[in-house]
Design a protein around this motif. Sequence first.
Motif, PDB file in Angstrom:
ATOM      1  N   GLU A  77       1.424   6.691  -6.815  1.00  0.00           N
ATOM      2  CA  GLU A  77       0.346   7.635  -7.141  1.00  0.00           C
ATOM      3  C   GLU A  77       0.810   9.082  -6.982  1.00  0.00           C
ATOM      4  O   GLU A  77       0.536   9.929  -7.845  1.00  0.00           O
ATOM      5  N   ASN A  78       1.538   9.361  -5.891  1.00  0.00           N
ATOM      6  CA  ASN A  78       2.021  10.719  -5.672  1.00  0.00           C
ATOM      7  C   ASN A  78       3.035  11.134  -6.738  1.00  0.00           C
ATOM      8  O   ASN A  78       3.107  12.292  -7.128  1.00  0.00           O
ATOM      9  N   ARG A  80       0.953   4.205  -2.844  1.00  0.00           N
ATOM     10  CA  ARG A  80       0.783   5.639  -2.545  1.00  0.00           C
ATOM     11  C   ARG A  80       1.932   6.459  -3.117  1.00  0.00           C
ATOM     12  O   ARG A  80       1.710   7.539  -3.689  1.00  0.00           O
ATOM     13  N   GLU A  81       3.140   5.950  -2.962  1.00  0.00           N
ATOM     14  CA  GLU A  81       4.289   6.674  -3.503  1.00  0.00           C
ATOM     15  C   GLU A  81       4.208   6.753  -5.023  1.00  0.00           C
ATOM     16  O   GLU A  81       4.538   7.783  -5.621  1.00  0.00           O
ATOM     17  N   GLU A 122       0.830  -1.207   0.000  1.00  0.00           N
ATOM     18  CA  GLU A 122       0.000   0.000   0.000  1.00  0.00           C
ATOM     19  C   GLU A 122       0.865   1.258   0.000  1.00  0.00           C
ATOM     20  O   GLU A 122       0.552   2.235  -0.682  1.00  0.00           O
ATOM     21  N   ARG A 123       1.961   1.215   0.748  1.00  0.00           N
ATOM     22  CA  ARG A 123       2.856   2.378   0.758  1.00  0.00           C
ATOM     23  C   ARG A 123       3.513   2.577  -0.613  1.00  0.00           C
ATOM     24  O   ARG A 123       3.645   3.703  -1.094  1.00  0.00           O
TER      25      ARG A 123
END
Length: 244
Positions: A239-240, A236-237, A232-233
């Motif tokens: 996506e950012n 997120r990275e 998940e992390r």
Amino acid sequence: MRAQELATLRQIQLLHAPESDFSASLGGLLENLKEALEADCVLVRTRPSADERLSDLAIQRGDLHGLEDQIDNIFSRVSRGESAASAPESLPVWLALPMTLPDGQVLGMLLAVSARGHVFHPRQKAILETVASQAALLVDNERLIRSLEYKVILQERARLAREIHDGLAQTLAFLKLQAAQMQTYLAQSDLARLSAVLKDNYHILAEAYLDTRQAIDNLRLTPDEGLENWLERILREFENGTGL
């Protein structure tokens, strides 16, 4: 994005179960077999191999009841692909079967021992043959996984060497040339050119620093917090960084 992909692939390699889990799994299989056959001891021993961690591996559940001095001789016979068994009137009663792969390669021996004169009947022998084949597959799969991990490590080292050569080493070579230019402009008191080269040099150093920090951060990533949280992390990275 490419760096993130490579970092993710590296961390997936770290998710493989440790060596102790393999021994525990094989030991659990032997414990269940010992109970099912009502045997006093069940033992697995592998033949020598290039992988030191699995070479001459011996996992035992129960007491050999005086067979310790005969194990090497029994193992030598079974390693040739032959089954071996005790004489009907002798105690303890034992049966040794080769751990054979489908291609005929013998990886080791499965030995069952009974100190109570309990002769292994054909149905139990069939169970032992099945487990011997399963144990051979377990050992072979473990060897293949570890061989793959070793190749991945070598490939990763080669990739890091290429990245350093194509990235940091090239940048340092260019900066070295620029330093020589700056020395020349300084000696000629050509401050305009010196200032321009300094600005260019600063931008290149800043980019090299960011690239180096990114590489270090990628190498430090570990899935210790659990696969789900770690993935998940990573997402997120991603996506950012991409807006996707």
